[in-house]
Design a protein around this motif. Structure first.
Motif, mmCIF file in Angstrom:
data_model
loop_
_atom_site.group_PDB
_atom_site.id
_atom_site.type_symbol
_atom_site.label_atom_id
_atom_site.label_comp_id
_atom_site.label_asym_id
_atom_site.label_seq_id
_atom_site.Cartn_x
_atom_site.Cartn_y
_atom_site.Cartn_z
ATOM 1 N N GLY A 66 0.622 -1.295 0.094
ATOM 2 C CA GLY A 66 0.051 0.073 0.232
ATOM 3 C C GLY A 66 0.904 1.221 -0.079
ATOM 4 O O GLY A 66 0.549 2.354 -0.636
ATOM 5 N N LEU A 67 2.017 1.143 0.781
ATOM 6 C CA LEU A 67 2.914 2.481 0.651
ATOM 7 C C LEU A 67 3.433 2.836 -0.973
ATOM 8 O O LEU A 67 3.562 3.897 -1.201
ATOM 9 C CB LEU A 67 4.010 2.127 1.686
ATOM 10 N N ARG A 68 3.626 1.642 -1.182
ATOM 11 C CA ARG A 68 3.983 1.932 -2.918
ATOM 12 C C ARG A 68 3.035 2.405 -3.825
ATOM 13 O O ARG A 68 3.248 2.987 -4.786
ATOM 14 C CB ARG A 68 4.640 0.564 -3.560
ATOM 15 N N LEU A 69 1.715 2.036 -3.429
ATOM 16 C CA LEU A 69 0.323 2.159 -4.536
ATOM 17 C C LEU A 69 -0.176 3.665 -3.915
ATOM 18 O O LEU A 69 -0.892 4.260 -4.849
ATOM 19 C CB LEU A 69 -0.351 1.308 -4.391
ATOM 20 N N ALA A 70 0.067 4.195 -2.849
ATOM 21 C CA ALA A 70 -0.535 5.264 -2.360
ATOM 22 C C ALA A 70 0.280 6.425 -2.773
ATOM 23 O O ALA A 70 1.181 6.765 -2.773
ATOM 24 C CB ALA A 70 -0.522 5.480 -0.920
ATOM 25 N N ASP A 71 -0.685 7.426 -3.486
ATOM 26 C CA ASP A 71 -0.465 8.455 -4.054
ATOM 27 C C ASP A 71 -0.054 9.925 -2.927
ATOM 28 O O ASP A 71 -0.898 10.000 -1.971
ATOM 29 C CB ASP A 71 -1.287 9.263 -5.173
ATOM 30 N N VAL A 72 1.273 10.189 -2.933
ATOM 31 C CA VAL A 72 1.606 11.208 -1.915
ATOM 32 C C VAL A 72 0.390 12.210 -1.769
ATOM 33 O O VAL A 72 -0.099 12.785 -0.573
ATOM 34 C CB VAL A 72 2.747 11.701 -1.947
ATOM 35 N N ASP A 73 0.052 12.814 -2.788
ATOM 36 C CA ASP A 73 -1.068 13.892 -2.853
ATOM 37 C C ASP A 73 -2.027 13.439 -2.330
ATOM 38 O O ASP A 73 -2.987 14.295 -1.540
ATOM 39 C CB ASP A 73 -0.950 14.514 -3.976
ATOM 40 N N ALA A 74 -2.663 12.292 -2.557
ATOM 41 C CA ALA A 74 -3.915 11.748 -2.011
ATOM 42 C C ALA A 74 -3.849 11.377 -0.491
ATOM 43 O O ALA A 74 -4.800 11.972 0.286
ATOM 44 C CB ALA A 74 -4.347 10.549 -2.658
ATOM 45 N N VAL A 75 -2.562 11.028 0.067
ATOM 46 C CA VAL A 75 -2.591 10.876 1.432
ATOM 47 C C VAL A 75 -2.495 12.313 2.178
ATOM 48 O O VAL A 75 -3.134 12.781 2.942
ATOM 49 C CB VAL A 75 -1.390 10.193 1.779
ATOM 50 N N ARG A 76 -1.841 13.352 1.544
ATOM 51 C CA ARG A 76 -1.836 14.700 2.144
ATOM 52 C C ARG A 76 -3.264 15.471 2.244
ATOM 53 O O ARG A 76 -3.507 16.217 3.229
ATOM 54 C CB ARG A 76 -0.808 15.569 1.283
ATOM 55 N N ALA A 77 -3.974 14.758 1.429
ATOM 56 C CA ALA A 77 -5.483 15.607 1.238
ATOM 57 C C ALA A 77 -6.468 15.038 1.912
ATOM 58 O O ALA A 77 -7.345 15.586 2.087
ATOM 59 C CB ALA A 77 -5.936 15.530 -0.295
#
Length: 485
Positions: free
Chosen positions: A334-345
């Motif tokens: 999941g860490l590889r597949l998660a988009d950083v902008d999606a997490v930050r938002a």
């Protein structure tokens, strides 16, 4: 709770206290505690041989004054002076008055003979003021030491503020630290150099700030965080956690994550993924579907990523979980597949649980760089993702996006370095998030329980043994909770 402070904060507190004490009183307090610890390590003092490695300044002075106390109790004490022209004069005079002697480090053969014949060596070379590894003259002397080493305040050669070890450093059997813990005593790789740590109270507490730089929760602190079901509790109030994990290649990851969630106190676990049959066969109490997370039903938190693998299904699972307005834990694939902008938002809390290799990929650096600077790495990740980050290791670290104190877990064990152990941890933390703990508390409490379970499980444990040991770990931790009147 163990609160650790940076060197400049400790130095400021020392100056505040010394201004209110007679000259030399603070050093005498430190020396008394150091001598007591040395006596405990020796078992008996009279007739033993103690060597002091003495650098310049107050750290060397602490060692000299402690050596004087041991000499008065019948120990043969010899100080090896690494900087004779900058040695603490009062400490050296006290040692000589007590019957101790001193040799210069330039007398290499003499210094090696002293260290080689010692029953105990006190490391008073640099302490908390040192930067970088040991100088060659000190490193050369230490290579011949076979006796236990007692470090004065901090093993020389390690960084007190960051826990980094840049070059050769003392590996102590024990460390006596004065007034307050230092971050390097709680953070790897320096923590491994410190051995057993004893804190000597010299009166600094009133002069230290309320907010430390690093904290290590103890059993009682974690017990106070763990949920306790009341008489009117049902499974939904206890927390329903969703688990999106596993794949055709890694069905065991799903089973282990669900195991961690069930043993982590969840009222119910909803599983979504391709390993539904395997999960149900192992855990008939789980609520399973082979569909995607959005079709799973209502949950109060998600744990996603363990063993998901690649492909459209894995990407969809991560995307749907990130879109949910509940706390989310992201692990492994999941860490590889998660988009950083999606997490930050995200508006709801997010917890990331990388190991050093995964952290290196997220930070675009090397694994070696992460392992050398764990404290910096976990803070950078928390800031980059605006999330709570649990950086796995022998001393797991937890940092929040607000820049508050980093939590260092003291319960880790090398037995947890086994396949699937992280999957159990992800389910456990997911259950604590579903129970209502905030992200930092859930991550820190989960790491603490996980470490205790690793020690409790029969050695050598497999990941399933760690999951099975979680109830015993929970009971052990909660035994430290004060009883209500």
């Amino acid at each position: 709770m163990r609160n650790a402070y940076r060197v400049e904060v400790v130095r400021h507190a020392e100056r505040e206290l010394m201004a209110r004490l007679p000259e030399g009183a603070l050093m005498r307090r430190a020396a008394a505690g150091l001598a007591a610890a040395a006596a405990d390590l020796l078992g008996r003092v009279y007739g033993t041989r103690v060597a002091l490695l003495v650098g310049s300044g107050d750290n060397g002075g602490d060692a000299l004054y402690a050596g004087a106390r041991l000499a008065r109790r019948g120990a043969g004490v010899t100080a090896v002076l690494l900087s004779p022209d900058r040695v603490h004069p009062g400490g050296l005079a006290a040692l000589r008055r007590a019957g101790g002697r001193a040799v210069g480090a330039e007398e290499a053969a003499s210094g090696r003979a002293v260290l080689g014949g010692a029953d105990l060596v006190l490391d008073g070379i640099t302490g908390i003021g040192g930067r970088g590894g040991l100088r060659e003259n000190a490193a050369r002397l230490l290579r011949g030491v076979t006796a236990p080493v007692l470090a004065v305040d901090l093993p020389s050669g390690v960084n007190a503020d960051t826990g980094e070890v840049d070059g050769e450093a003392v590996r102590a059997a024990a460390t006596v630290t004065f007034g307050a813990w230092k971050p390097g005593l709680l953070v790897e790789p320096a923590r491994s150099h410190a051995g057993a740590v004893r804190l000597v109270d010299i009166g600094l507490a009133p002069y230290l700030p309320a907010t430390p730089d690093v904290v290590a929760l103890q059993h009682a602190d974690v017990a106070a965080l763990l949920p306790r079901p009341g008489t009117d509790t049902d499974k939904y109030r206890r927390g329903v956690v969703g688990v999106a994990a596993g794949s055709a290649r890694y069905p065991g990851a799903a089973v282990l994550a669900v195991s961690g969630a069930l043993r982590g106190g969840a009222g119910a676990v909803r599983y979504a993924g391709t390993a539904a049959a395997e999960v149900l066969a192992r855990h008939p109490e789980a609520l399973v579907t082979d569909g995607s997370p959005e079709h799973t039903g209502r949950v109060q938190a998600w744990a996603v990523g363990s063993g998901l693998g690649d492909g459209a299904g894995a990407e969809r699972a991560v995307r749907e979980v990130l879109d949910a307005d509940v706390p989310v834990l992201i692990d492994a694939d999941g860490l590889r597949l998660a988009d950083v902008d999606a997490v930050r938002a995200r508006r709801a809390p997010t917890v990331l649980t990388p190991h050093a290799g995964e952290a290196a990929a997220l930070l675009d650096t090397s694994r070696a760089a992460v392992e050398a600077g764990m404290l910096d790495a976990v803070r950078r990740l928390a800031d980059r993702y605006r999330a709570t980050v649990l950086l796995k290791g022998s001393a797991t670290l937890v940092a929040g996006p607000d820049g508050g104190p980093v939590r260092a877990n003291p319960t880790g064990t090398g037995w947890l370095a086994t396949a699937g152990s992280g999957d159990v941890l992800s389910g456990l933390i997911g259950a604590l998030l579903a129970a209502g703990l905030d992200a930092r508390d859930a991550a820190a409490a989960g790491a603490h329980l996980h470490g205790v379970a690793g020690r409790t499980a029969p050695a050598p444990p497999a990941a399933s043994d760690v999951a099975a040991a979680l109830p015993a770990a929970w009971r052990e931790v909660c035994a430290a909770r004060p009883r209500r009147a």
